[in-house]
Scaffold this motif. Sequence first.
Motif, PDB file in Angstrom:
ATOM      1  N   UNK A  46      34.010 -15.804  -4.894  1.00  0.00           N
ATOM      2  CA  UNK A  46      33.776 -14.435  -5.363  1.00  0.00           C
ATOM      3  C   UNK A  46      32.436 -14.310  -6.068  1.00  0.00           C
ATOM      4  N   UNK A  47      31.954 -15.415  -6.664  1.00  0.00           N
ATOM      5  CA  UNK A  47      30.680 -15.354  -7.381  1.00  0.00           C
ATOM      6  C   UNK A  47      29.490 -15.617  -6.471  1.00  0.00           C
ATOM      7  N   UNK A  75      29.842 -15.095 -14.546  1.00  0.00           N
ATOM      8  CA  UNK A  75      29.922 -16.505 -14.905  1.00  0.00           C
ATOM      9  C   UNK A  75      30.851 -16.679 -16.105  1.00  0.00           C
ATOM     10  N   UNK A  76      30.705 -15.823 -17.090  1.00  0.00           N
ATOM     11  CA  UNK A  76      31.547 -15.899 -18.277  1.00  0.00           C
ATOM     12  C   UNK A  76      33.006 -15.649 -17.916  1.00  0.00           C
ATOM     13  N   UNK A  77      33.266 -14.651 -17.097  1.00  0.00           N
ATOM     14  CA  UNK A  77      34.634 -14.335 -16.699  1.00  0.00           C
ATOM     15  C   UNK A  77      35.251 -15.507 -15.946  1.00  0.00           C
ATOM     16  N   UNK A 119      43.986 -14.757 -11.161  1.00  0.00           N
ATOM     17  CA  UNK A 119      42.877 -13.910 -11.610  1.00  0.00           C
ATOM     18  C   UNK A 119      41.530 -14.506 -11.210  1.00  0.00           C
ATOM     19  N   UNK A 120      41.416 -15.825 -11.258  1.00  0.00           N
ATOM     20  CA  UNK A 120      40.167 -16.474 -10.847  1.00  0.00           C
ATOM     21  C   UNK A 120      39.883 -16.185  -9.382  1.00  0.00           C
ATOM     22  N   UNK A 121      40.930 -16.182  -8.570  1.00  0.00           N
ATOM     23  CA  UNK A 121      40.759 -15.861  -7.146  1.00  0.00           C
ATOM     24  C   UNK A 121      40.332 -14.412  -6.950  1.00  0.00           C
ATOM     25  N   UNK A 173      37.523  -8.385  -8.902  1.00  0.00           N
ATOM     26  CA  UNK A 173      38.272  -7.126  -9.012  1.00  0.00           C
ATOM     27  C   UNK A 173      37.935  -6.448 -10.342  1.00  0.00           C
ATOM     28  N   UNK A 174      37.765  -5.131 -10.341  1.00  0.00           N
ATOM     29  CA  UNK A 174      37.404  -4.418 -11.578  1.00  0.00           C
ATOM     30  C   UNK A 174      38.435  -4.577 -12.699  1.00  0.00           C
ATOM     31  N   UNK A 175      39.690  -4.733 -12.363  1.00  0.00           N
ATOM     32  CA  UNK A 175      40.734  -4.811 -13.388  1.00  0.00           C
ATOM     33  C   UNK A 175      40.950  -6.226 -13.911  1.00  0.00           C
ATOM     34  N   UNK A 176      40.160  -7.183 -13.451  1.00  0.00           N
ATOM     35  CA  UNK A 176      40.387  -8.592 -13.796  1.00  0.00           C
ATOM     36  C   UNK A 176      40.320  -8.837 -15.299  1.00  0.00           C
TER      37      UNK A 176
END
Length: 185
Positions: free
Chosen positions: A4-5, A20-22, A106-108, A112-115
Motif C-alpha cells: 500500500x505504501x 510511514x508513521x501509520x 489495518x496494516x493491509x 484506507x481513509x478510515x484506517x
Amino acid sequence: WPPALREHQDAAGHPPAHAQTLSFELLRSALYHDARQSHLEWVDRLAHYATALAGSAAFATVLGNDPAWAAVAAAFATAISMAGLVFDFAGRARTHQLLRREFYGLLADSDAPSCRARMTRLYADEPPIKWAVNALAHNQAARALCGDDAQLLGIDWTARRLAHWRRFDPSRFPDLPKPRKADRS
C-alpha cells in the motif's frame, strides 16, 4: 515497504511521512500483541502442566501413604490452578490474538481513509501496555521498515528479561544514537 505504501513513494523511494508513521504504528502494535499472545499462551501451558504434575504427585503420594507430601503436592496444584483462574492467561492471550489480527488487517488496508480512526478505536481496547515489550516491538518494526536507518530504543538487560512481567516506565527506553553512515561500512 508494504504494498500500500509503494504506490505513494516520493522521489527518493520513500513513502510519505504520514503513511510511514501509520504503517510503523500498525506494525509495532501487531508485533507487540504477537509477543504478548505468545508469552501468555506459554504461561498458560506451563500452568496447566504444573497443575497436572502436582495433581499426579498428590495422587501418587496418597497411594504411597505419605500424607505430608500429598498435602504439599495438593497445595501446589491448588495454587497453580488458582493463579490460572485469577490471572486468566488464556483469556488474556485471546485478547492479544484478536488485537494482533485487527492491527495486521489495518496494516493491509493502511491506505484506507478510515484506517487511523479504526486504529484509535483499537487502542481503546488494549489492556495496559507492557512498555519493555512495546520497546522490543518498536525496534522490530523499525528494523523491518527502515533497515539500517531505523531509530531504535535502548532496552537494558533487566527490562528484556522482565518485559512480560513488569510494566516499567516508558522513559526507561530512550532513543539510541543512530550509527553514522561511515560506521555502517
